[in-house]
Design a protein around this motif. Structure first.
Motif, mmCIF file in Angstrom:
data_model
loop_
_atom_site.group_PDB
_atom_site.id
_atom_site.type_symbol
_atom_site.label_atom_id
_atom_site.label_comp_id
_atom_site.label_asym_id
_atom_site.label_seq_id
_atom_site.Cartn_x
_atom_site.Cartn_y
_atom_site.Cartn_z
ATOM 1 N N ILE A 128 0.855 -1.508 0.315
ATOM 2 C CA ILE A 128 -0.246 0.047 0.465
ATOM 3 C C ILE A 128 0.635 1.241 -0.138
ATOM 4 O O ILE A 128 0.654 1.669 -1.041
ATOM 5 C CB ILE A 128 -1.224 -0.083 1.497
ATOM 6 C CG1 ILE A 128 -2.326 -0.842 0.780
ATOM 7 C CG2 ILE A 128 -2.205 1.735 0.999
ATOM 8 C CD1 ILE A 128 -3.112 -1.174 2.199
ATOM 9 N N ILE A 129 1.753 1.582 0.265
ATOM 10 C CA ILE A 129 2.462 2.452 0.583
ATOM 11 C C ILE A 129 3.460 2.967 -0.733
ATOM 12 O O ILE A 129 3.167 3.298 -1.066
ATOM 13 C CB ILE A 129 3.853 2.073 1.801
ATOM 14 C CG1 ILE A 129 3.276 2.574 3.331
ATOM 15 C CG2 ILE A 129 4.789 2.897 1.589
ATOM 16 C CD1 ILE A 129 4.193 2.425 4.493
ATOM 17 N N PRO A 130 3.975 1.909 -0.816
ATOM 18 C CA PRO A 130 4.273 2.035 -2.239
ATOM 19 C C PRO A 130 3.509 2.158 -3.382
ATOM 20 O O PRO A 130 3.301 3.508 -4.425
ATOM 21 C CB PRO A 130 4.822 1.058 -2.870
ATOM 22 C CG PRO A 130 6.160 0.123 -2.032
ATOM 23 C CD PRO A 130 4.354 0.506 -0.585
ATOM 24 N N PHE A 139 1.481 10.154 -3.520
ATOM 25 C CA PHE A 139 1.999 10.589 -1.988
ATOM 26 C C PHE A 139 2.909 10.773 -2.149
ATOM 27 O O PHE A 139 4.338 9.717 -2.161
ATOM 28 C CB PHE A 139 1.090 9.690 -0.869
ATOM 29 C CG PHE A 139 -0.466 10.104 -0.868
ATOM 30 C CD1 PHE A 139 -1.061 9.938 -1.863
ATOM 31 C CD2 PHE A 139 -1.404 9.717 0.420
ATOM 32 C CE1 PHE A 139 -2.688 10.621 -2.280
ATOM 33 C CE2 PHE A 139 -2.582 9.829 0.374
ATOM 34 C CZ PHE A 139 -2.441 10.432 -0.297
ATOM 35 N N PRO A 140 3.741 12.387 -0.962
ATOM 36 C CA PRO A 140 5.055 11.938 -0.310
ATOM 37 C C PRO A 140 5.266 10.644 0.277
ATOM 38 O O PRO A 140 4.047 10.340 0.859
ATOM 39 C CB PRO A 140 4.806 13.524 0.439
ATOM 40 C CG PRO A 140 3.882 13.844 -0.627
ATOM 41 C CD PRO A 140 2.819 13.216 -0.706
ATOM 42 N N GLN A 141 6.218 10.560 0.675
ATOM 43 C CA GLN A 141 6.625 8.978 1.425
ATOM 44 C C GLN A 141 5.971 9.081 2.977
ATOM 45 O O GLN A 141 5.424 8.041 3.498
ATOM 46 C CB GLN A 141 8.129 9.229 1.512
ATOM 47 C CG GLN A 141 7.861 7.161 2.177
ATOM 48 C CD GLN A 141 7.537 6.184 1.538
ATOM 49 O OE1 GLN A 141 8.083 6.506 0.488
ATOM 50 N NE2 GLN A 141 7.711 5.086 1.882
ATOM 51 N N HIS A 142 6.495 10.663 3.423
ATOM 52 C CA HIS A 142 5.934 10.547 5.003
ATOM 53 C C HIS A 142 4.105 10.687 4.468
ATOM 54 O O HIS A 142 3.854 9.487 5.439
ATOM 55 C CB HIS A 142 5.810 12.224 5.478
ATOM 56 C CG HIS A 142 7.410 11.492 6.305
ATOM 57 N ND1 HIS A 142 8.329 12.361 4.978
ATOM 58 C CD2 HIS A 142 7.840 10.934 6.998
ATOM 59 C CE1 HIS A 142 9.502 11.543 5.841
ATOM 60 N NE2 HIS A 142 9.330 11.133 6.913
ATOM 61 N N LEU A 143 3.319 10.914 3.982
ATOM 62 C CA LEU A 143 1.849 10.929 3.995
ATOM 63 C C LEU A 143 1.779 9.611 3.712
ATOM 64 O O LEU A 143 0.675 9.051 4.261
ATOM 65 C CB LEU A 143 0.899 12.405 2.401
ATOM 66 C CG LEU A 143 -0.072 11.830 2.385
ATOM 67 C CD1 LEU A 143 -0.526 12.459 3.804
ATOM 68 C CD2 LEU A 143 -0.841 13.285 1.740
ATOM 69 N N ALA A 144 2.296 8.615 2.780
ATOM 70 C CA ALA A 144 1.345 7.436 2.590
ATOM 71 C C ALA A 144 1.907 6.842 3.834
ATOM 72 O O ALA A 144 0.908 6.070 4.241
ATOM 73 C CB ALA A 144 3.126 7.273 1.101
ATOM 74 N N GLN A 145 2.294 7.092 4.492
ATOM 75 C CA GLN A 145 3.464 5.771 5.810
ATOM 76 C C GLN A 145 2.244 6.426 6.328
ATOM 77 O O GLN A 145 1.574 5.051 7.770
ATOM 78 C CB GLN A 145 4.785 6.362 6.553
ATOM 79 C CG GLN A 145 5.927 5.380 5.495
ATOM 80 C CD GLN A 145 7.213 5.696 5.688
ATOM 81 O OE1 GLN A 145 8.002 5.696 5.025
ATOM 82 N NE2 GLN A 145 7.574 5.876 7.528
ATOM 83 N N GLY A 146 1.504 7.927 7.007
ATOM 84 C CA GLY A 146 1.220 8.006 8.040
ATOM 85 C C GLY A 146 -0.890 7.036 8.077
ATOM 86 O O GLY A 146 -1.323 7.036 8.422
#
Length: 120
Positions: free
Chosen positions: A29-31, A39-46
């Motif tokens: 999901i994050i990738p 999405f920026p990496q941090h927004l994807a993780q959050g």
């Protein structure tokens, strides 16, 4: 503009991977949020943590949320797809031999690793 269908499909794929090989959020999901929804990496993780909120990620989600790094609409849509996908994936996995499931798991991890290392 938010693409509801893409969000649900990402959730479905993440849920399917979770049911099939026991993982999905961080590895798929994050990738997917980074590559397909930009999405920026941090927004994807959050946002991914928010879909897994009850009960395992509440403190991590609150930390990301306080920084404005959670998209609740996307997290809810991902969650809807994830529920259905995990059920379908688990049924698929139970129909496979251990040897085949191990190979599927390994290929999945390798493919995601190559994508993350060599492509943005």
């Amino acid at each position: 503009m938010l693409n509801t269908s893409i969000c649900v499909l990402i959730g479905l794929a993440g849920g399917y991977a979770s049911g099939l090989v026991g993982l999905g959020g961080g590895v798929l999901i994050i990738p997917a949020l980074v590559f397909f929804l930009k999405f920026p990496q941090h927004l994807a993780q959050g946002t991914t943590l928010a879909l897994m909120l009850p009960p395992i990620g509440i403190l991590a989600v609150l930390t990301y949320y306080k920084q404005g790094l959670v998209d609740w609409r996307v997290a809810i849509l991902l969650g809807a797809g994830f529920i259905l996908g995990s059920w379908i994936g688990s049924r698929t996995a139970l129909g496979m031999s251990d040897a085949l499931l191990s190979k599927v798991f390994g290929v999945f991890l390798l493919a995601v690793s190559i994508k993350m290392i060599f492509f943005k």
